[in-house]
Scaffold this motif. Structure first.
Motif, PDB file in Angstrom:
ATOM      1  N   PRO A 120       0.812  -1.227   0.000  1.00 15.34           N
ATOM      2  CA  PRO A 120       0.000   0.000   0.000  1.00 15.34           C
ATOM      3  C   PRO A 120       0.846   1.277   0.000  1.00 15.34           C
ATOM      4  N   MET A 123       1.530   1.919  -3.483  1.00 19.31           N
ATOM      5  CA  MET A 123       0.285   2.378  -4.114  1.00 19.31           C
ATOM      6  C   MET A 123       0.053   3.852  -3.826  1.00 19.31           C
ATOM      7  N   ASN A 126       2.276   5.958  -5.969  1.00 19.06           N
ATOM      8  CA  ASN A 126       1.754   6.007  -7.331  1.00 19.06           C
ATOM      9  C   ASN A 126       0.559   6.956  -7.435  1.00 19.06           C
ATOM     10  N   TRP A 127      -0.406   6.829  -6.531  1.00 20.09           N
ATOM     11  CA  TRP A 127      -1.601   7.671  -6.574  1.00 20.09           C
ATOM     12  C   TRP A 127      -1.281   9.150  -6.381  1.00 20.09           C
TER      13      TRP A 127
END
Length: 129
Positions: A120, A123, A126-127
């Motif tokens: 996460p 993640m 990336n987001w």
């Protein structure tokens, strides 16, 4: 528009690292003793207090940046490359240090657990990029 998923991951990272940092501060002696045994047969054997201090600083900084990123995101109502992004990056780096320690200690179950947090964190990077 508020994107909830990155905020939830930042909250996960903040809780994880701030609680872990608090535990290290509250029970420094106990953590140092346990980790000294854990790393007894590694290159870190004589540097446990120093390494623990570095990890403590990284965890507190990661958690603080993640909380700041949540606040910044809610105040600006837009996903930007801001404090949350840097919190996610620092969280990922902190997790890599923890992973390295677990691998050096040959604690493969502990290493696997760290990877669960790493996914996460990446993640979020990336987001928020």
């Amino acid at each position: 528009m508020i994107q909830v998923a990155p905020l939830l991951i930042l909250a996960l990272l903040a809780v994880t690292f701030l609680q872990s940092g608090y535990d290290k501060i509250k029970d420094w002696k106990g953590n140092t003793e346990w980790l000294t045994g854990h790393f007894a047969n590694t290159v870190l054997a004589k540097q446990v207090p120093f390494a623990l201090g570095i990890i403590l600083l990284l965890e507190i900084a990661s958690g603080a940046l993640c909380i700041s990123g949540i606040i910044q995101h809610l105040m600006q109502d837009v996903v930007i490359r801001g404090l949350g992004f840097y919190g996610a990056i620092l969280s990922s780096i902190t997790l890599l240090f923890l992973l390295l320690g677990q691998r050096l200690a040959k604690d493969y179950d502990g290493a696997r657990t760290i990877v669960i947090y790493f996914i996460p964190a990446i993640m979020a990077v990336n987001w928020l990029s």
